[in-house]
Write an enzyme that holds these catalytic residues in place. Structure first.
Site, mmCIF file in Angstrom:
data_model
loop_
_atom_site.group_PDB
_atom_site.id
_atom_site.type_symbol
_atom_site.label_atom_id
_atom_site.label_comp_id
_atom_site.label_asym_id
_atom_site.label_seq_id
_atom_site.Cartn_x
_atom_site.Cartn_y
_atom_site.Cartn_z
ATOM 1 N NE ARG A 227 -9.961 -13.338 -16.701
ATOM 2 C CZ ARG A 227 -9.805 -12.055 -16.633
ATOM 3 N NH1 ARG A 227 -10.411 -11.236 -15.498
ATOM 4 N NH2 ARG A 227 -8.839 -11.674 -17.485
ATOM 5 C CE1 TYR B 199 -16.875 -28.891 4.425
ATOM 6 C CE2 TYR B 199 -16.274 -26.949 3.398
ATOM 7 C CZ TYR B 199 -16.074 -28.042 3.366
ATOM 8 O OH TYR B 199 -15.506 -28.780 2.407
#
Length: 394
Positions: free
Chosen positions: A60, A113
């Site tokens: 991560r 968008y």
């Protein structure tokens, strides 16, 4: 306008895309002489101290496959830093949540968008009390009028999804500099091959790697590139610790593989899109074509100035009823009806029919016409594509 070829590197764009810029160090080879960076699927890495300390501890926080892709993306955009995310929206939300505090102020393009619009209106404005001003960024004066000393971020797409509007990146970057605030550009439709926002003064560039960077419709991802060290540290903390929305190693591999053919694909996308746009412009059932490469586009001169090409995305307004439009879509053979874009196959979408939740109906943002058709022109033979459209149009 010539292709951006230096981008903080001694190599030209196609050389960087293939990865030859790594010849000096080959940090990914690790003594095995891999030509292609390997996929590191391990979630954790053996700990060691001192001279034996490993750069990576937990995937991560850092993964070798992701690091290789991020270095490649930074070089493509001429940036110092890049981060790879689990989706384009993950990249956009990380940028906005990191750079705009609760109660802050953000100025955004009114042609944007639908997913980004929903993020701004539902999450930032609704849950974090962010004051969001939507403005027509085609005129920099509108941006200047909306920005003040309390503004935290200016956000724009260029070209926009799906209306293919442009903003003057350099002019808006100057406004952001005057106020000492960050300016972010979603450059997904152009790809790094046809547009270099950092070179034009933007502070942050975002891509949905799902689209042209990957190019094969088999991976979802996003990326942020920046030259600003402080901004990068904020974004990296959010990606790796706060939100944990990094791109998986296998998807990093897919995007890195796609990037190698980006220059060749983008040239072909543009050639095909120009052929399709010119065909549609001549057809009597097409009311209007939106493609920056056409001389009829009201911002054609700006496109020619700040882009090195016009990419493979276009939209047009169908001259007919919604029922006739649906029959036209069903009559196509080569164009696949569906969302997304930027893959080798041609896709066609009617936002009002296929993605109604992303179509703006509010006064703050630009309304999308009911009969607007968005086309992602692929790599098929352009004559076949035009013939498919000719046969299906009533």
């Amino acid at each position: 306008m010539t292709q951006y070829d230096d981008r903080s590197s001694k190599n030209r764009f196609a050389t960087i895309a293939v990865g030859a810029a790594e010849i000096e160090t080959h940090p990914h080879r690790g003594g095995t002489n891999d030509v292609v960076p390997p996929i590191h699927l391990s979630s954790t890495f053996e700990w060691a101290s001192g001279d034996e300390a490993n750069e990576h501890v937990y995937s991560r926080a850092g993964n070798p496959t992701r690091a290789a892709l991020e270095e490649q993306l930074a070089r493509l955009e001429g940036g110092d830093h890049a981060l790879a995310f689990a989706s384009g929206m993950a990249a956009i939300s990380t940028a906005m949540l990191s750079l705009v505090p609760p109660g802050g102020h953000l100025v955004a393009s009114d042609s944007i968008y639908g997913g980004t619009e929903n993020l701004l209106t539902e999450m930032l404005a609704g849950h974090f009390d962010v004051d969001v001003d939507f403005v027509d960024t085609r005129d920099p004066e509108n941006v200047s009028a909306a920005v003040d000393s309390e503004t935290d971020l200016i956000w724009a797409e260029t070209p926009t999804n799906p209306l293919m509007r442009l903003c003057d990146i350099r002019a808006i970057a100057d406004i952001a500099d005057d106020y000492g605030i960050s300016f972010g550009v979603d450059s997904t439709f152009a790809s790094p091959y046809f547009q270099a926002p950092l070179e034009l003064g933007a502070d942050v560039v975002v891509h949905s790697t799902t689209k042209y960077l990957n190019g094969h419709s088999d991976s979802i991802g996003g990326a942020i590139i920046t030259n600003d060290e402080t901004v990068f540290e904020q974004l990296a903390f959010a990606q790796q610790v706060g939100l944990g929305n990094m791109l998986s190693p296998f998807d990093c591999y897919l995007v890195a593989r796609g990037v190698k053919t980006l220059p060749a694909r983008m040239k072909h996308h543009e050639e095909n899109a120009m052929a399709v746009a010119r065909f549609l412009e001549s057809h009597n059932r097409v009311a209007r074509v939106y493609y920056p490469g056409l001389e009829s586009h009201p911002q054609h001169d700006l496109a020619s100035e700040q882009m090195s090409g016009y990419s493979g995305m276009l939209s047009f307004e169908f001259d007919g009823t919604p029922l006739e439009l649906e029959a036209f879509i069903e009559g196509l053979d080569l164009f696949t009806p569906g969302a997304s874009l930027g893959g080798v196959e041609s896709l066609i979408e009617v936002p009002s029919l296929m993605t109604p939740d992303e179509v703006s109906h509010g006064e703050a943002t630009a309304e999308i016409p009911e009969t607007l058709v968005r086309v992602s022109v692929g790599l098929e033979d352009p004559d076949d594509l035009c013939e498919d459209l000719r046969t299906a149009l009533p």
